[in-house]
Design a protein around this motif. Sequence first.
Motif, PDB file in Angstrom:
ATOM      1  N   ASN A 682      75.792  31.817  85.844  1.00  0.00           N
ATOM      2  CA  ASN A 682      77.134  31.271  86.090  1.00  0.00           C
ATOM      3  C   ASN A 682      77.903  31.036  84.792  1.00  0.00           C
ATOM      4  O   ASN A 682      79.137  31.078  84.785  1.00  0.00           O
ATOM      5  N   ALA A 683      77.176  30.796  83.677  1.00  0.00           N
ATOM      6  CA  ALA A 683      77.854  30.591  82.392  1.00  0.00           C
ATOM      7  C   ALA A 683      78.506  31.879  81.912  1.00  0.00           C
ATOM      8  O   ALA A 683      79.591  31.849  81.292  1.00  0.00           O
ATOM      9  N   HIS A 684      77.839  33.032  82.161  1.00  0.00           N
ATOM     10  CA  HIS A 684      78.381  34.313  81.685  1.00  0.00           C
ATOM     11  C   HIS A 684      79.106  35.087  82.773  1.00  0.00           C
ATOM     12  O   HIS A 684      79.882  36.003  82.474  1.00  0.00           O
ATOM     13  N   CYS A 685      78.856  34.730  84.031  1.00  0.00           N
ATOM     14  CA  CYS A 685      79.549  35.362  85.158  1.00  0.00           C
ATOM     15  C   CYS A 685      80.130  34.248  86.022  1.00  0.00           C
ATOM     16  O   CYS A 685      79.583  33.934  87.097  1.00  0.00           O
ATOM     17  N   PRO A 686      81.180  33.593  85.555  1.00  0.00           N
ATOM     18  CA  PRO A 686      81.692  32.403  86.238  1.00  0.00           C
ATOM     19  C   PRO A 686      82.070  32.688  87.691  1.00  0.00           C
ATOM     20  O   PRO A 686      82.636  33.743  87.987  1.00  0.00           O
ATOM     21  N   PRO A 687      81.733  31.766  88.600  1.00  0.00           N
ATOM     22  CA  PRO A 687      82.125  31.927  89.999  1.00  0.00           C
ATOM     23  C   PRO A 687      83.641  32.019  90.132  1.00  0.00           C
ATOM     24  O   PRO A 687      84.380  31.360  89.386  1.00  0.00           O
ATOM     25  N   GLY A 688      84.087  32.862  91.061  1.00  0.00           N
ATOM     26  CA  GLY A 688      85.530  33.017  91.281  1.00  0.00           C
ATOM     27  C   GLY A 688      86.190  34.015  90.357  1.00  0.00           C
ATOM     28  O   GLY A 688      87.419  34.137  90.360  1.00  0.00           O
ATOM     29  N   THR A 689      85.402  34.714  89.521  1.00  0.00           N
ATOM     30  CA  THR A 689      85.977  35.728  88.619  1.00  0.00           C
ATOM     31  C   THR A 689      85.557  37.123  89.087  1.00  0.00           C
ATOM     32  O   THR A 689      84.589  37.288  89.840  1.00  0.00           O
ATOM     33  N   TYR A 690      86.286  38.128  88.614  1.00  0.00           N
ATOM     34  CA  TYR A 690      85.958  39.511  88.943  1.00  0.00           C
ATOM     35  C   TYR A 690      84.844  40.010  88.032  1.00  0.00           C
ATOM     36  O   TYR A 690      84.727  39.564  86.882  1.00  0.00           O
ATOM     37  N   PRO A 691      84.019  40.951  88.516  1.00  0.00           N
ATOM     38  CA  PRO A 691      82.940  41.497  87.681  1.00  0.00           C
ATOM     39  C   PRO A 691      83.416  42.029  86.346  1.00  0.00           C
ATOM     40  O   PRO A 691      82.693  41.968  85.351  1.00  0.00           O
ATOM     41  N   ASP A 720      78.206  48.512  94.252  1.00  0.00           N
ATOM     42  CA  ASP A 720      79.291  47.924  95.040  1.00  0.00           C
ATOM     43  C   ASP A 720      78.848  46.573  95.615  1.00  0.00           C
ATOM     44  O   ASP A 720      77.685  46.403  95.986  1.00  0.00           O
ATOM     45  N   GLY A 721      79.779  45.644  95.696  1.00  0.00           N
ATOM     46  CA  GLY A 721      79.516  44.353  96.311  1.00  0.00           C
ATOM     47  C   GLY A 721      78.668  43.412  95.476  1.00  0.00           C
ATOM     48  O   GLY A 721      78.155  42.414  95.996  1.00  0.00           O
ATOM     49  N   VAL A 722      78.493  43.730  94.195  1.00  0.00           N
ATOM     50  CA  VAL A 722      77.707  42.838  93.343  1.00  0.00           C
ATOM     51  C   VAL A 722      78.456  41.515  93.141  1.00  0.00           C
ATOM     52  O   VAL A 722      79.678  41.496  93.001  1.00  0.00           O
ATOM     53  N   ASP A 723      77.707  40.395  93.186  1.00  0.00           N
ATOM     54  CA  ASP A 723      78.308  39.079  92.921  1.00  0.00           C
ATOM     55  C   ASP A 723      77.280  38.202  92.202  1.00  0.00           C
ATOM     56  O   ASP A 723      76.152  38.624  91.947  1.00  0.00           O
ATOM     57  N   GLN A 724      77.687  36.971  91.907  1.00  0.00           N
ATOM     58  CA  GLN A 724      76.811  36.079  91.144  1.00  0.00           C
ATOM     59  C   GLN A 724      75.515  35.797  91.894  1.00  0.00           C
ATOM     60  O   GLN A 724      74.426  35.753  91.298  1.00  0.00           O
ATOM     61  N   GLU A 725      75.613  35.568  93.196  1.00  0.00           N
ATOM     62  CA  GLU A 725      74.422  35.252  93.983  1.00  0.00           C
ATOM     63  C   GLU A 725      73.389  36.366  93.916  1.00  0.00           C
ATOM     64  O   GLU A 725      72.190  36.116  93.783  1.00  0.00           O
ATOM     65  N   LEU A 726      73.866  37.616  93.996  1.00  0.00           N
ATOM     66  CA  LEU A 726      72.948  38.755  93.928  1.00  0.00           C
ATOM     67  C   LEU A 726      72.301  38.849  92.548  1.00  0.00           C
ATOM     68  O   LEU A 726      71.095  39.115  92.430  1.00  0.00           O
ATOM     69  N   MET A 727      73.106  38.602  91.505  1.00  0.00           N
ATOM     70  CA  MET A 727      72.573  38.633  90.132  1.00  0.00           C
ATOM     71  C   MET A 727      71.480  37.565  89.967  1.00  0.00           C
ATOM     72  O   MET A 727      70.409  37.822  89.426  1.00  0.00           O
ATOM     73  N   ILE A 728      71.775  36.346  90.465  1.00  0.00           N
ATOM     74  CA  ILE A 728      70.801  35.246  90.358  1.00  0.00           C
ATOM     75  C   ILE A 728      69.524  35.601  91.113  1.00  0.00           C
ATOM     76  O   ILE A 728      68.402  35.386  90.624  1.00  0.00           O
ATOM     77  N   GLU A 729      69.686  36.153  92.311  1.00  0.00           N
ATOM     78  CA  GLU A 729      68.531  36.506  93.141  1.00  0.00           C
ATOM     79  C   GLU A 729      67.638  37.532  92.444  1.00  0.00           C
ATOM     80  O   GLU A 729      66.410  37.409  92.438  1.00  0.00           O
ATOM     81  N   ARG A 730      68.257  38.551  91.834  1.00  0.00           N
ATOM     82  CA  ARG A 730      67.479  39.620  91.200  1.00  0.00           C
ATOM     83  C   ARG A 730      66.792  39.135  89.915  1.00  0.00           C
ATOM     84  O   ARG A 730      65.636  39.489  89.649  1.00  0.00           O
ATOM     85  N   VAL A 731      67.504  38.339  89.130  1.00  0.00           N
ATOM     86  CA  VAL A 731      66.889  37.796  87.904  1.00  0.00           C
ATOM     87  C   VAL A 731      65.726  36.885  88.269  1.00  0.00           C
ATOM     88  O   VAL A 731      64.659  36.917  87.647  1.00  0.00           O
ATOM     89  N   SER A 732      65.916  36.073  89.308  1.00  0.00           N
ATOM     90  CA  SER A 732      64.847  35.174  89.755  1.00  0.00           C
ATOM     91  C   SER A 732      63.622  35.956  90.199  1.00  0.00           C
ATOM     92  O   SER A 732      62.477  35.567  89.908  1.00  0.00           O
ATOM     93  N   ALA A 733      63.848  37.057  90.920  1.00  0.00           N
ATOM     94  CA  ALA A 733      62.727  37.882  91.381  1.00  0.00           C
ATOM     95  C   ALA A 733      61.954  38.453  90.196  1.00  0.00           C
ATOM     96  O   ALA A 733      60.712  38.451  90.180  1.00  0.00           O
ATOM     97  N   LEU A 734      62.689  38.931  89.174  1.00  0.00           N
ATOM     98  CA  LEU A 734      62.024  39.466  87.978  1.00  0.00           C
ATOM     99  C   LEU A 734      61.234  38.378  87.250  1.00  0.00           C
ATOM    100  O   LEU A 734      60.119  38.611  86.781  1.00  0.00           O
ATOM    101  N   ALA A 735      61.836  37.199  87.160  1.00  0.00           N
ATOM    102  CA  ALA A 735      61.161  36.090  86.475  1.00  0.00           C
ATOM    103  C   ALA A 735      59.897  35.683  87.228  1.00  0.00           C
ATOM    104  O   ALA A 735      58.853  35.414  86.619  1.00  0.00           O
ATOM    105  N   ASP A 736      59.978  35.637  88.546  1.00  0.00           N
ATOM    106  CA  ASP A 736      58.800  35.282  89.349  1.00  0.00           C
ATOM    107  C   ASP A 736      57.686  36.305  89.160  1.00  0.00           C
ATOM    108  O   ASP A 736      56.510  35.954  89.034  1.00  0.00           O
TER     109      ASP A 736
END
Length: 906
Positions: A682-691, A720-736
């Motif tokens: 969220n710090a680098h991809c602020p919510p409410g902003t465009y990709p 297509d359709g990438v957003d912050q939630e998807l980015m967080i989900e994928r990074v979390s999966a890699l970290a896990d």
Amino acid sequence: MLQSFAKSLFGSSNDRYVAKLKKVVDAINAHEPSISALTDEELANQTVIFRQRLENGTKLDDLLPEAFATVREAAKRTLGQRHYDVQMIGGIALHRGEIAEMRTGEGKTLVATLATYLNALPGKGVHVVTVNDYLARRDAEWMGQVHNFLGLTVGVIVPNLGEEERRAAYNADITYATNNELGFDYLRDNMKYSRDQMVQRPFNHAIVDEVDSILIDEARTPLIISGPTDDKSELYISVDALVKQLGEGDYEKDEKQRSVVLTEEGTEKAERLLEEAGLIEGQNLYDIANTQVVHHLNQALKANTMFRRDIDYIVKDGKVIIIDEFTGRMMDGRRWSDGLHQAVEAKEGVQIEPENQTLASITFQNYFRMYPKLSGMTGTALTEAPEFYDIYRMNVVTIPTHKAVSRVDEEDEFYKNINDKFAAIAKSLKEKQELGQPVLVGTVSIEKSELLSEYLHKEGVEHAVLNARFHESEAHIVAQAGRLGKVTIATNMAGRGTDIQLGGNVEFRFEDELKDMPAGPERDAAEAKIREEVQAEREKVREVGGLFVLGTERHESRRIDNQLRGRSGRQGDPGLSRFYLSLDDDLLRIFGQQTTFARLMEKNLEDGEAIVSPWISKAIETAQKKVEARNYDIRKQVVEFDDVMNDQRKVIYEQRAEIMDAAHVSDVVTDMRADTIGALVNAHCPPGTYPEQWDLDGLKESLDAVLGLQPPTEEWFKEDGVDQELMIERVSALADEAMIAKTSEVEPERWQEVEKTVLIQTLDHHWKEHLSTLDALRQVIHLRSYAQKKPIDEYKQEAFLLFERLLVAIREDVTKTLMRAQIAMEPPALPELPAFLTQHLDPLSGLDDTADLDAAARGLVGGYGPGTNIPQPDLPEGAMAEPISRNAPCPCGSGKKFKHCHGQLA
């Protein structure tokens, strides 16, 4: 008028309350015949019966009459002392969580056995708090006879005890300890890494002896545990040499506020001297680069102009030792804070010890308010009754004396200057000594006691001096102060713990005169002879008027004056008290100099002439009330600021306790990792902003730095359709996945220990930094008042924001440490606590602060912090022999700075 009439008719509220308590005493007395008839074994078995009744649902209050009667009988059989009815009233007040105000000599120590026994029956422990180690040991041994007879265990907490000894003492039914030891043990416990290492158990009931001294006088200064920082000895010495070149016209000092500031001329002179010495950058003293030098300059100035040798401190064995202003004792090992002690050391030319950094702190107010039940006893509490109720919710109950007080309190004698006053005192003491009347002389400092001693030598008056230089023998000197013709000079009588008995103290005479005589008929005869001599001498002293208490100066607090007066007239003995004052006395010089009274005395009083007037006494009392009100404001402000930290302290300590008690903390670590990833994205991809507006490079760098991952963020961005939630989900999966792969090589139990250790160490590391930040904030927050803002409200807001940042930093640091950790195959060792200093200092003024040097730990703080269990290169042999600067390269050869490697908490 109506109020005083009602009081004379119905008695005061205290009188009415005491009358109600007398009904309870009647119930206690009703049990005395049956209890007295019990054998020793049956009496001791009462404890078992009481505990059984408690388990069956009986309340403590219902047990009180029988329990108190049992303790009274046990005291008769073990100590040969039977509690008076008024002592029973005191015991009831203590049990009810109130303050029992009892005059000196009324037997407060014996009174405490009643409430301690009753409240120890549930098995949760009772703490009896004393003002010094001597009293803790003495009372534990003396009153322990009663408790041991009844089957209760007694422990004592004093410095230099080992961990196991401390734990055993706290697990006893009744524990005698000093206020400092209790507070420091609490802080130390909350720096440990497992429940097994902790020594204290949950709080239950505390009875505070000399409650005014501990909860009022000492409560101005919090307890602080700290570790040393970089050595700046040369800077202190250099700045001290420059300050000694300044004259009185270069600074202005305010003795009332105990502050000193440079004048314009003084600032210019200091700048010139500092520039010549190469200690400042540029030509302006107050450039931001010179902040540290300005701080040292101010402390050196304060040390040289406001702190006086033999009054505020003495130099003994090459060390600066603080003199306690309330007791007159040497506070060996205690230190002023914020570089002030080092400045005094430089002034006196002794070895300079390094400054310290706060690791944990708490005020006495917030420590003692953690006890579900708190009570106290003292001879002087009524003058501070509003404060006791406001801060601690304790009422003061004035307990009647066993025998009517027959001491005569004369009006103060007032002289023009100190020489006239001391000459009059010496003359009066000579008359009393010739008469045979013993005299206790109270002074406020070592300097004054030694000056008076010179006057007495000139008059040929034999006397003993009791001050900080000779306090090792104080109990013996005080014990014999009531003998015929004795003159004893004492710097202060608060909390001395030894009664002055007319004719002398039998037990101390046995100890002094029959120490080497073995038990047998010869010793019995010698003891009988001493008892006869003491009794005969007691009668002679009573005939000449009893003990004469002479005060050479009024103290800032009326309580201290009353404590001195209270040494005379114990248990109905005759006595006399009088204070001798002059315009040179500190109280009048600082707080009463501008009064009409002072100006008139200066103008009309002849040399050597004395004035005695109730008007003078009233003026003095007014000055004392002003000082007491000012000191109350200081203590209240300390509490207000510490309350903010206390809320945060509770959260941190509760978190530590939960972590230590948990079988594993994997869920906590997983949540921290998820929160950290969310915050980074969220710090680098602020919510409410465009990709297109996202900072993907910055995100990639942050993920690599914190998680050690390099996810394909560019490829995800193209979808297509990438957003912050998807980015967080994928990074979390890699970290896990990365964490699972790492932990699959390690036994689950071992990894759980690693997680727990890293979590606690990271929390401690950031909490220490947070305390340092709050200290700095507290010192400057008062400047907000210039903007018409209330400093305490501003402090609360700023502290809350800092605490939120603290929690974020802890989450990120734990995640970073565990994600980037290299797994070592050897089992993780439980970190040891560092060596540290335990301090008792004032965060507001830096003037009344003191600090106990932990006698069990005198070394430097060891290196520990986040990631301690991660293997690092071994230090070369002898690398830590000398202190290492935090910014220097670590001697292990890692290439990191020392503070980021083996010195993370140094």
